[in-house]
Motif scaffolding. Structure first.
Motif, PDB file in Angstrom:
ATOM      1  N   GLU A   1     -14.834 -86.414  96.193  1.00 56.02           N
ATOM      2  CA  GLU A   1     -15.774 -87.068  97.104  1.00 56.02           C
ATOM      3  C   GLU A   1     -16.896 -87.820  96.390  1.00 56.02           C
TER       4      GLU A   1
ATOM      5  N   GLU B   1     -26.992 -87.594  99.213  1.00 55.61           N
ATOM      6  CA  GLU B   1     -26.439 -88.567 100.155  1.00 55.61           C
ATOM      7  C   GLU B   1     -24.994 -88.218 100.498  1.00 55.61           C
ATOM      8  N   ARG B   2     -24.212 -87.817  99.501  1.00 56.72           N
ATOM      9  CA  ARG B   2     -22.790 -87.522  99.727  1.00 56.72           C
ATOM     10  C   ARG B   2     -22.600 -86.234 100.539  1.00 56.72           C
TER      11      ARG B   2
ATOM     12  N   SER C   1     -24.602 -84.935 102.696  1.00 56.10           N
ATOM     13  CA  SER C   1     -25.215 -84.968 104.027  1.00 56.10           C
ATOM     14  C   SER C   1     -24.452 -85.891 104.971  1.00 56.10           C
ATOM     15  N   GLU C   2     -23.430 -86.565 104.435  1.00 61.90           N
ATOM     16  CA  GLU C   2     -22.667 -87.512 105.262  1.00 61.90           C
ATOM     17  C   GLU C   2     -21.812 -86.770 106.290  1.00 61.90           C
TER      18      GLU C   2
END
Length: 223
Positions: free
Chosen positions: A139, A219-220, A222-223
């Protein structure tokens, strides 16, 4: 917060391992230094006077694990149960590791071990082909680089700090040779994955790069 797989690839001596270790410790993930695994294979061959072409018949005798240093909390590479962290970082191993790492049967064996280590996610893994071969569906992928001279200086400083002999020009030549070998090998060559973020840390402090990666990790996840 969901757990993800983090793949950090890049050139030699560009700080991948330091970045990966710091990130794993901060977010509570498992860290796997795949470069150390290929260095362990190289050390095994050197210790046993095994030519690269003859290593295939011994590959199943090479078991690599990581043990946490009780003082630093950072992982130490173990070859068949023996801590070999210092031995695998010397110039002798560095001069031969690209040749060993390019052998298809070595890469197959190590990739199998790496995938088992990261099968449950929540892992930070750094190397040359993590985002392209080991975990192409990771991811979060980062490709790290820095100038030849900066990387050589970092390697020189690291060896001198450990009390080991070091020659800057030899190290610079080794860095450039490894770049060429890693990028031109037939199996899993070093390259930036299409979906990897590029980080040139030539002029960054460790604190700056840690801040950069934490922002993108948040950021990754919490997507």
């Amino acid at each position: 917060m969901k757990k993800i797989t983090i793949a950090i690839d890049g050139h030699s001596s560009c700080g991948k391992s330091t970045m990966a270790k710091d990130l794993a410790k901060k977010v509570g993930y498992i860290y796997v230094d795949t470069g150390a695994m290929y260095r362990c294979c190289t050390l095994y061959a050197m210790r046993n006077n095994i030519a690269p072409a003859d290593l295939e018949q011994h590959i199943n005798d090479i078991q690599i694990t990581f043990q946490l240093d009780p003082e630093t909390g950072k992982p130490l590479a173990c070859l068949n149960g023996e801590i070999v962290e210092n031995e695998i970082r010397g110039m002798e191993v560095s001069s031969h590791v690209s040749e060993i790492a390019a052998l298809p049967f070595v890469r197959t064996a190590m990739v199998d071990q790496q995938r088992r280590m990261g099968q449950d996610k929540g892992v930070v893994m750094d190397g040359r082909d993590i985002g392209t071969t080991v975990f192409p569906d990771a991811e979060f992928k980062i490709f790290v680089t820095a100038s030849d001279e900066v990387r050589a200086q970092r390697r020189y400083d690291e060896l001198k700090a450990k009390g080991q002999e070091a020659d800057f020009q030899d190290i610079l030549n080794n860095v450039r040779e490894r770049d060429y070998q890693d990028s031109h090998r037939e199996v899993s060559p070093l390259r930036q994955a299409e979906d990897a973020l590029l980080l040139d840390n030539s002029n960054m402090t460790i604190e700056e790069q840690n801040e950069w990666i934490m922002q993108r990790f948040n950021e990754r996840t919490s997507e």
